[in-house]
Design a protein around this motif. Structure first.
Motif, mmCIF file in Angstrom:
data_model
loop_
_atom_site.group_PDB
_atom_site.id
_atom_site.type_symbol
_atom_site.label_atom_id
_atom_site.label_comp_id
_atom_site.label_asym_id
_atom_site.label_seq_id
_atom_site.Cartn_x
_atom_site.Cartn_y
_atom_site.Cartn_z
ATOM 1 N N GLU A 22 0.661 -1.478 -0.465
ATOM 2 C CA GLU A 22 -0.147 0.120 0.083
ATOM 3 C C GLU A 22 0.791 0.355 0.530
ATOM 4 O O GLU A 22 1.672 1.351 0.420
ATOM 5 N N ALA A 23 0.837 2.443 -0.732
ATOM 6 C CA ALA A 23 1.029 2.872 -1.241
ATOM 7 C C ALA A 23 0.593 4.369 -0.739
ATOM 8 O O ALA A 23 -0.735 5.141 -1.402
ATOM 9 N N GLN A 24 1.092 5.803 -0.052
ATOM 10 C CA GLN A 24 0.449 6.615 -0.323
ATOM 11 C C GLN A 24 1.112 8.077 0.369
ATOM 12 O O GLN A 24 1.789 8.046 1.016
ATOM 13 N N LEU A 25 0.733 9.074 -0.189
ATOM 14 C CA LEU A 25 1.046 10.912 0.311
ATOM 15 C C LEU A 25 0.799 10.931 1.145
ATOM 16 O O LEU A 25 -0.308 12.011 1.211
ATOM 17 N N VAL A 26 2.001 11.086 2.446
ATOM 18 C CA VAL A 26 1.513 11.971 3.497
ATOM 19 C C VAL A 26 1.694 12.913 4.073
ATOM 20 O O VAL A 26 1.672 13.343 4.914
ATOM 21 N N GLU A 27 2.859 13.543 3.580
ATOM 22 C CA GLU A 27 3.259 14.858 3.771
ATOM 23 C C GLU A 27 3.472 15.614 2.535
ATOM 24 O O GLU A 27 4.056 15.198 1.380
ATOM 25 N N VAL A 28 3.382 17.026 2.335
ATOM 26 C CA VAL A 28 3.514 18.278 1.602
ATOM 27 C C VAL A 28 4.306 18.989 2.618
ATOM 28 O O VAL A 28 3.462 19.507 2.942
ATOM 29 N N ASP A 29 5.520 19.170 2.582
ATOM 30 C CA ASP A 29 6.457 19.877 2.963
ATOM 31 C C ASP A 29 6.773 21.330 2.201
ATOM 32 O O ASP A 29 7.150 21.093 0.819
ATOM 33 N N ASP A 30 6.086 22.308 1.479
ATOM 34 C CA ASP A 30 6.174 23.297 0.340
ATOM 35 C C ASP A 30 6.884 24.403 1.278
ATOM 36 O O ASP A 30 5.692 25.161 2.013
#
Length: 194
Positions: A22-30
């Protein structure tokens, strides 16, 4: 660009059983000039038994304004770090790792492309550097005990330009790959053992 990863080994991965990933995007630090995307990959047996959790960090330049003020010091290998091993990377190691993994980013195997991208020459994959560093720890520091490593968390701080000779160092539970004790670090991180 790969920025690093954290991997936690829960159980051995069996060779004879189907796996669930299972894969997921867990954080975006922009911050406007770059984004760091963290993707979590979880590998389990079909009955739910956890095997491996990996958080992969990807660095995406956005071209925003550079921050004002003093620059952060570049990571270095501590002067009193313990040398574990030296690694030699051949000119074609980027291509060889691409063949193994399917990651054919041209900065790793096409010289003119790597030069145009600002690297000067081809660079080793960050995960190729990490794999070789963990292999060195396993064989040189842990007497081949493949069950010793429980977790690793690293950042790829400077590309390894091919060909190269770099050292693997530890300082307590810290891991470094770099030019020598007190020198520039290509990889910095921590590890946990059983």
């Amino acid at each position: 660009l790969n920025g690093g990863c954290r991997a936690v080994i829960h159980n051995d991965i069996p060779a004879d059983q189907p796996l669930h990933l299972e894969a997921q995007l867990v954080e975006v630090d922009d911050d406007g000039r770059r984004a760091i995307l963290t993707q979590r990959l979880e590998t389990r047996l079909t009955d739910g038994t956890p095997l491996l959790t990996a958080d992969l960090r990807v660095f995406v330049p956005l071209g925003g304004p550079k921050p004002k003020g003093p620059r952060k010091p570049k990571p270095a290998v501590p002067v009193d770090a313990r040398e574990v091993a030296w690694l030699r990377f051949k000119p074609d190691d980027g291509f060889r790792f691409a063949c193994l993994t399917g990651d054919f980013n041209p900065v790793h195997w096409i010289g003119p492309y790597a030069k145009a991208a600002g690297f000067g020459r081809t660079i080793q994959h960050g995960f190729g550097t990490l794999a070789r560093a963990l292999e060195a720890l396993n064989t040189q520091a842990w007497a081949g005990d493949t069950h010793k490593l429980q977790a690793v968390d690293v950042r790829f701080t400077r590309p390894v330009k091919l060909p190269a000779k770099v050292g693997v160092y530890t300082h307590g539970d810290q891991l470094f790959v770099g030019t020598g004790a007190g020198g520039a670090a290509n990889l910095v991180g921590t590890f946990e053992t059983h």
